[in-house]
Design an enzyme around this catalytic site. Structure first.
Site, short mmCIF file in Angstrom:
data_model
loop_
_atom_site.label_atom_id
_atom_site.label_comp_id
_atom_site.label_asym_id
_atom_site.label_seq_id
_atom_site.Cartn_x
_atom_site.Cartn_y
_atom_site.Cartn_z
N TYR A 1 1.11 -1.52 0.27
CA TYR A 1 -0.19 -0.26 -0.07
C TYR A 1 1.14 0.88 0.07
CZ TYR A 1 -4.07 -3.08 0.68
OH TYR A 1 -4.62 -3.89 0.82
N LYS B 1 4.76 -15.30 5.12
CA LYS B 1 4.60 -15.77 3.71
C LYS B 1 5.84 -15.66 3.94
CE LYS B 1 3.39 -18.67 0.60
NZ LYS B 1 2.28 -19.95 0.56
N ASP C 1 -1.36 -18.53 3.45
CA ASP C 1 -2.73 -19.69 2.91
C ASP C 1 -3.44 -19.96 3.93
OD1 ASP C 1 -0.10 -20.37 2.98
OD2 ASP C 1 0.23 -21.21 0.86
N ASP D 1 -5.72 -7.35 5.31
CA ASP D 1 -7.02 -6.77 3.97
C ASP D 1 -7.89 -8.03 3.77
OD1 ASP D 1 -8.61 -5.38 2.76
OD2 ASP D 1 -7.37 -4.73 1.54
N ASP E 1 -11.48 -9.12 4.96
CA ASP E 1 -12.85 -9.34 4.28
C ASP E 1 -13.21 -10.86 4.31
OD1 ASP E 1 -12.39 -6.85 3.59
OD2 ASP E 1 -13.35 -7.39 1.95
#
Ligand code: GGG
Length: 343
Positions: free
Chosen positions: A130, A183, A216, A240, A244
């Site tokens: 971002y 990750k 993941d 983010d 959601d």
């Protein structure tokens, strides 16, 4: 009657689309608590950009600095590059150093919600992809985005996560648990630094459990066994996406609030966006923004009023009315009035 020395100064930034419907609803809920507020409406968003040539006017940022807190609605940034345009909410988070995006994911009394879930997702809010350092090379055939992870930002979001886990565990028999998401098996430098910084913070909190999980498998496991998670800390993009997805486990985005928190300021908002498909119809679910207003009150140490709002929302979710996203036929106004009635 209780008297207050001065009203809280609260900024309202409706933004775009349904933001203009749900922010006024949250304002009315705050007024219904009986606490004294002075509201200032401020401009930002895509519509603001089209009218004024800037998505985040300097007056908005300056006015925010004089407020005790803010409620943001939603923004509809286009998915293609528009010269001169930049997402105002991403800019605001950085401008005001609102480094933690705290997203509670809690079971709700609606059929779409799974029971027994009480997760807090602590999303780093100022860096990662971002930072928007993107460029084209190779005559426009290669796009490169820089991903920035710093030890400082990773440490402070991790500290916020561990503090939150400690607070959540108060009065419970089990100790809190922080799941560090990364990750680092692939991004060993950037996610490796996030992981290292978060694990170092864990040493400061021997009373809080810690584990780590690759993003993941985190997504998979969160959907399979959401009840096992307590506080989840993640870099910006993973946070983010995870939050959601997690909202879908507890009734959907219409119920999901968030708080952008810095050391001296809080700006709350619904997790959902501007929902252009239903904007202007008066049927947007105001509950995510109403619950965001409760988060704002809690941040201002108005715990009693925050709890009254949450109890009222719980009652309305149980007994109706409900907006179409929850299989009801009620309007934004119906739901807002019903929550006010219960406060
Ligand atoms: N209330 C959160 C919200 O507006 N989400 C959509 C979002 O973050 N969009 C980014 C953007 O459009 O700039």
């Amino acid at each position: 009657m209780t008297t207050y020395p001065r009203p809280y100064q609260i900024a309202l930034i409706p933004g775009d689309g349904v933001g203009r419907e749900v922010v006024p609803a949250a304002q009315r809920i705050l007024e219904a608590t009986g606490i004294a507020f002075a509201f200032t409406e401020l401009d930002a968003g895509w519509d603001c950009f089209q009218r004024t040539g800037t998505a985040l006017p300097a007056e908005t940022v300056n006015a925010l600095r004089g407020c005790d807190g803010a409620i943001f609605g939603a923004v509809s940034s286009p998915s293609h590059k528009v010269p001169g345009y930049s997402s105002p909410i991403v800019a605001l988070r950085k401008e005001l150093d609102l480094y933690a995006n705290l997203r509670p994911i809690v079971s709700a009394p609606v059929t779409d919600s799974r029971p027994g879930i009480d997760i807090l997702i602590a999303r780093e809010n100022t860096e990662c992809l971002y930072v928007k350092r993107e460029r084209l090379e190779d005559n426009g055939n290669t796009a490169i985005a820089e991903r920035v992870i710093t030890r400082e930002a990773s440490t402070r979001i991790a500290r916020m996560a561990f503090e939150s886990a400690r607070q959540k565990a108060k009065g419970k028999r089990q100790k809190g648990l922080v799941t560090i998401v990364h990750k680092a098996n692939v991004l060993s430098v950037s996610d490796g630094l996030f992981r290292e910084a978060a694990l170092a913070v864990a040493q400061e909190f021997p009373d809080v459990g810690v584990e780590e999980q690759l993003v993941d498998s985190m997504l998979y496991r969160m959907i399979r066994e959401p009840k096992r998670y307590d506080v989840v800390v993640a870099p910006n993009l993973y946070g983010d996406l995870l939050s959601d997805a997690a909202a879908a486990l507890v009734g959907g985005l219409g119920l999901a609030p968030s708080a952008n928190v810095g050391d001296t300021f809080v700006l709350v908002e619904p997790v959902h966006g501007s929902a252009p498909d239903i904007a202007g119809q008066g049927i947007a679910n105001p509950i995510a923004t109403i619950l965001a207003a409760a988060l704002l009150l809690r941040h201002l140490s108005e715990e009693d009023a925050a709890q009254r709002i949450e109890n009222a929302v719980e009652h309305v979710l149980r007994h109706g009315p409900r907006t179409p996203d929850l299989s009801g036929t009620a309007t934004t106004e119906d739901v807002t009035a019903a929550v006010i009635q219960e406060i």
